[in-house]
Design a protein around this motif. Structure first.
Motif, mmCIF file in Angstrom:
data_model
loop_
_atom_site.group_PDB
_atom_site.id
_atom_site.type_symbol
_atom_site.label_atom_id
_atom_site.label_comp_id
_atom_site.label_asym_id
_atom_site.label_seq_id
_atom_site.Cartn_x
_atom_site.Cartn_y
_atom_site.Cartn_z
ATOM 1 N N THR A 147 48.275 26.515 52.118
ATOM 2 C CA THR A 147 49.359 26.574 51.139
ATOM 3 C C THR A 147 49.234 27.843 50.303
ATOM 4 O OG1 THR A 147 48.112 25.376 49.458
ATOM 5 C CG2 THR A 147 49.487 24.049 50.927
ATOM 6 N N GLY A 148 50.308 28.200 49.638
ATOM 7 C CA GLY A 148 50.295 29.342 48.728
ATOM 8 C C GLY A 148 51.560 29.385 47.906
ATOM 9 N N GLU A 149 51.544 30.166 46.842
ATOM 10 C CA GLU A 149 52.711 30.365 45.981
ATOM 11 C C GLU A 149 53.068 31.851 45.983
ATOM 12 O OE1 GLU A 149 54.730 28.201 44.258
ATOM 13 O OE2 GLU A 149 53.619 26.653 45.332
ATOM 14 N N ARG A 173 53.824 26.927 53.071
ATOM 15 C CA ARG A 173 52.920 25.966 53.708
ATOM 16 C C ARG A 173 52.829 26.322 55.183
ATOM 17 N NH1 ARG A 173 54.078 19.801 52.387
ATOM 18 N NH2 ARG A 173 56.241 20.312 52.806
ATOM 19 N N SER A 214 45.067 35.690 55.736
ATOM 20 C CA SER A 214 44.855 35.162 54.388
ATOM 21 C C SER A 214 46.092 35.213 53.502
ATOM 22 C CB SER A 214 43.736 35.958 53.710
ATOM 23 O OG SER A 214 44.088 37.341 53.650
ATOM 24 N N SER A 215 47.212 35.728 54.026
ATOM 25 C CA SER A 215 48.388 35.865 53.172
ATOM 26 C C SER A 215 49.671 35.866 53.991
ATOM 27 C CB SER A 215 48.307 37.159 52.354
ATOM 28 O OG SER A 215 48.240 38.290 53.212
ATOM 29 N N ALA A 249 52.222 35.659 49.160
ATOM 30 C CA ALA A 249 51.435 34.504 48.735
ATOM 31 C C ALA A 249 50.056 34.575 49.375
ATOM 32 C CB ALA A 249 52.122 33.210 49.147
ATOM 33 N N GLU A 250 49.040 34.345 48.572
ATOM 34 C CA GLU A 250 47.681 34.187 49.096
ATOM 35 C C GLU A 250 47.571 32.760 49.614
ATOM 36 O OE1 GLU A 250 43.102 34.252 47.497
ATOM 37 O OE2 GLU A 250 44.616 35.389 46.421
ATOM 38 N N LEU A 251 47.011 32.608 50.816
ATOM 39 C CA LEU A 251 46.897 31.288 51.421
ATOM 40 C C LEU A 251 45.576 30.635 51.065
ATOM 41 C CD1 LEU A 251 48.318 32.029 54.976
ATOM 42 C CD2 LEU A 251 49.438 30.791 53.112
ATOM 43 N N THR A 252 45.635 29.355 50.748
ATOM 44 C CA THR A 252 44.445 28.528 50.536
ATOM 45 C C THR A 252 44.413 27.539 51.673
ATOM 46 O OG1 THR A 252 44.674 28.759 48.143
ATOM 47 C CG2 THR A 252 43.297 26.937 48.954
#
Length: 177
Positions: A65-67, A80, A155-156, A171-174
């Protein structure tokens, strides 16, 4: 007579320059929004199983996920990455709100997400996977990632303007799995 010929050549040059500028920059896109609202992807049921006997479709697993943050243009929304029951990966933009522009792409990249102007130009330097052309600058939309995409390498996500090599937002991904 010579003056008339010079003015004709200058006028023709201006017409060509204006036409090329309009094609290249596509300024009308600043005022035109394209809204796309796609449903969350779910597993398909077999066509041979009666609907009453078919199990309910499974929602895909969330694997990252990321914003989105703003870069060249004000951008917001969520990202997502989903894994469907068949193993395929879908990149989903949710509640996207950004500017429209020429030749916008959705890229999965290994670049860091940097705030402000520092983050505008970093996404074309490393590894990347194109999820495709941006379907709309507003709304929620799905992009199927190519088979074999290794999420450990990325990662993004960025909304990338290929015409001007600049990020509209990223967005950076987690990873969740």
């Amino acid at each position: 007579m010579k003056r008339k010929r010079v003015l004709t050549v200058v006028a023709a040059g201006l017409v060509v320059a204006v036409a090329a500028g309009l094609y290249w920059f596509q300024p009308w896109k600043l005022w035109v929004n394209e809204t796309v609202q796609e449903a969350l992807p779910v597993a398909q049921t077999s066509a041979q199983v009666p609907e009453s006997a078919a199990p309910a479709p499974k929602e895909p697993a969330i694997v990252a996920t990321g914003e989105l943050i703003s870069h060249e243009h004000a951008t917001s929304g969520g990202v997502r990455i989903l894994r469907a029951a068949d193993g395929s990966l879908v990149l989903r933009l949710e509640n996207l709100d950004t500017s429209n522009g020429p030749d916008l792409r959705v890229l999965l990249t290994d670049a860091p997400v940097l705030p402000g102007k520092d983050g505008w130009f970093v996404f074309d330097d490393g590894a990347q996977v194109s999820a495709g052309k941006l379907k709309g600058n507003k709304g929620s939309q799905n992009y199927t990632l190519p088979a074999g995409t290794d999420l450990a390498r990325y990662s993004s996500v960025t909304i990338w303007c290929d015409r001007f090599d600049v990020s509209f937002g990223a967005a950076e991904l987690t990873k969740t799995v």
